[in-house]
Design a protein around this motif. Structure first.
Motif, PDB file in Angstrom:
ATOM      1  N   ASP A 232      -2.628  -0.286   2.140  1.00 39.03           N
ATOM      2  CA  ASP A 232      -3.170   0.557   3.342  1.00 39.03           C
ATOM      3  C   ASP A 232      -4.639   0.591   3.319  1.00 39.03           C
ATOM      4  OD1 ASP A 232      -0.431   1.190   3.745  1.00 39.03           O
ATOM      5  OD2 ASP A 232      -0.351   2.830   2.429  1.00 39.03           O
TER       6      ASP A 232
ATOM      7  N   GLY B 127       2.941   5.313   0.454  1.00 43.24           N
ATOM      8  CA  GLY B 127       2.045   3.992   0.614  1.00 43.24           C
ATOM      9  C   GLY B 127       2.795   2.806   1.049  1.00 43.24           C
TER      10      GLY B 127
ATOM     11  N   ARG C 158      -1.805   7.350   0.331  1.00 42.05           N
ATOM     12  CA  ARG C 158      -2.260   5.892   0.565  1.00 42.05           C
ATOM     13  C   ARG C 158      -1.782   4.672  -0.483  1.00 42.05           C
ATOM     14  NH1 ARG C 158      -6.799   2.934  -1.585  1.00 42.05           N
ATOM     15  NH2 ARG C 158      -7.178   4.765  -2.895  1.00 42.05           N
TER      16      ARG C 158
ATOM     17  N   GLN D 241      -4.488   3.389   9.377  1.00 41.05           N
ATOM     18  CA  GLN D 241      -4.718   4.821   9.695  1.00 41.05           C
ATOM     19  C   GLN D 241      -4.962   4.954  11.302  1.00 41.05           C
ATOM     20  OE1 GLN D 241      -4.565   8.297   7.940  1.00 41.05           O
ATOM     21  NE2 GLN D 241      -3.905   8.186   9.955  1.00 41.05           N
TER      22      GLN D 241
ATOM     23  N   ASP E  82      -4.925   9.825  -2.011  1.00 42.25           N
ATOM     24  CA  ASP E  82      -4.598   9.369  -3.109  1.00 42.25           C
ATOM     25  C   ASP E  82      -3.368   9.968  -3.731  1.00 42.25           C
ATOM     26  OD1 ASP E  82      -6.384   7.244  -3.192  1.00 42.25           O
ATOM     27  OD2 ASP E  82      -8.005   8.261  -4.297  1.00 42.25           O
TER      28      ASP E  82
ATOM     29  N   MET F 288      -4.327   8.312   4.094  1.00 38.11           N
ATOM     30  CA  MET F 288      -5.452   7.952   3.251  1.00 38.11           C
ATOM     31  C   MET F 288      -5.716   8.946   1.835  1.00 38.11           C
ATOM     32  SD  MET F 288      -6.156   5.368   4.828  1.00 38.11           S
ATOM     33  CE  MET F 288      -7.697   4.786   3.955  1.00 38.11           C
TER      34      MET F 288
END
Length: 174
Positions: A77, A38, A73, A82, A92, A90
């Motif tokens: 971000d 990330g 992510r 993306q 987690d 994206m």
């Protein structure tokens, strides 16, 4: 193919020169997979604009390696990031099994040592976010690994990334 060698890169924050240095060193070590933790393109409002900031160049460098990348992510971000990248960023968290380890990949702003995810002991939680490289085991037995930041290290630490060689994982200084 079973992935054995992994480079863990976090907190690039749009700086291509240090990303290039990390990727070069990862190649020299034989990395087969790149785990991005990330905060890839945007510098974030708390960091200020770093020297040599060029998120378009960072996107180009990463897109050239899209087939090697697994990513999560970060708190900096967004959906617009993306749109620049040819691989998903994206999620987690991601789970990556390699060699003798199971890695729980996350950025660190949602899951961290103070807010643990529901994972089993023996799993290595790998996260960035703090920009401070460290490797430790909590009293509950959970292993934590933070590769630090390749661009904006904090707490007096050096620019770094993480590397897993199929048996051991450690911090690599740039």
């Amino acid at each position: 193919m079973v992935v054995m060698k992994i480079a863990f890169i976090s907190d690039v924050h749009g700086v291509p020169s240090t990303l290039e240095a990390a990727l070069k060193k990862a190649d020299e070590l034989g990395a087969e997979k790149i785990a991005l933790l990330g905060d890839l393109l945007y510098h974030g409002p708390r960091n200020g604009v770093p020297n040599f900031y060029d998120p378009v160049k960072v996107a180009e460098l990463l897109n050239a390696r899209a087939s090697q990348i697994i990513a999560v992510r970060g708190n900096c971000d967004a959906e617009v990031d993306q749109m620049m990248l040819k691989f998903p960023i994206m999620a987690d968290y991601q789970i990556l099994e390699a060699g003798n380890e199971t890695f729980f990949l996350t950025h660190g702003h949602l899951f961290n040592e103070w807010k643990l995810p529901p994972i089993g002991i023996g799993t290595v939680m790998v996260n960035g976010h703090t920009h401070i490289a460290e490797k430790k085991t909590l009293s509950c037995g959970l292993k934590l690994f933070n590769p630090g930041s390749v661009s904006l290290p904090k707490g007096g630490t050096a620019k770094s990334f993480g590397f897993y060689d199929g048996q051991n994982y450690d911090i690599i200084l740039l």
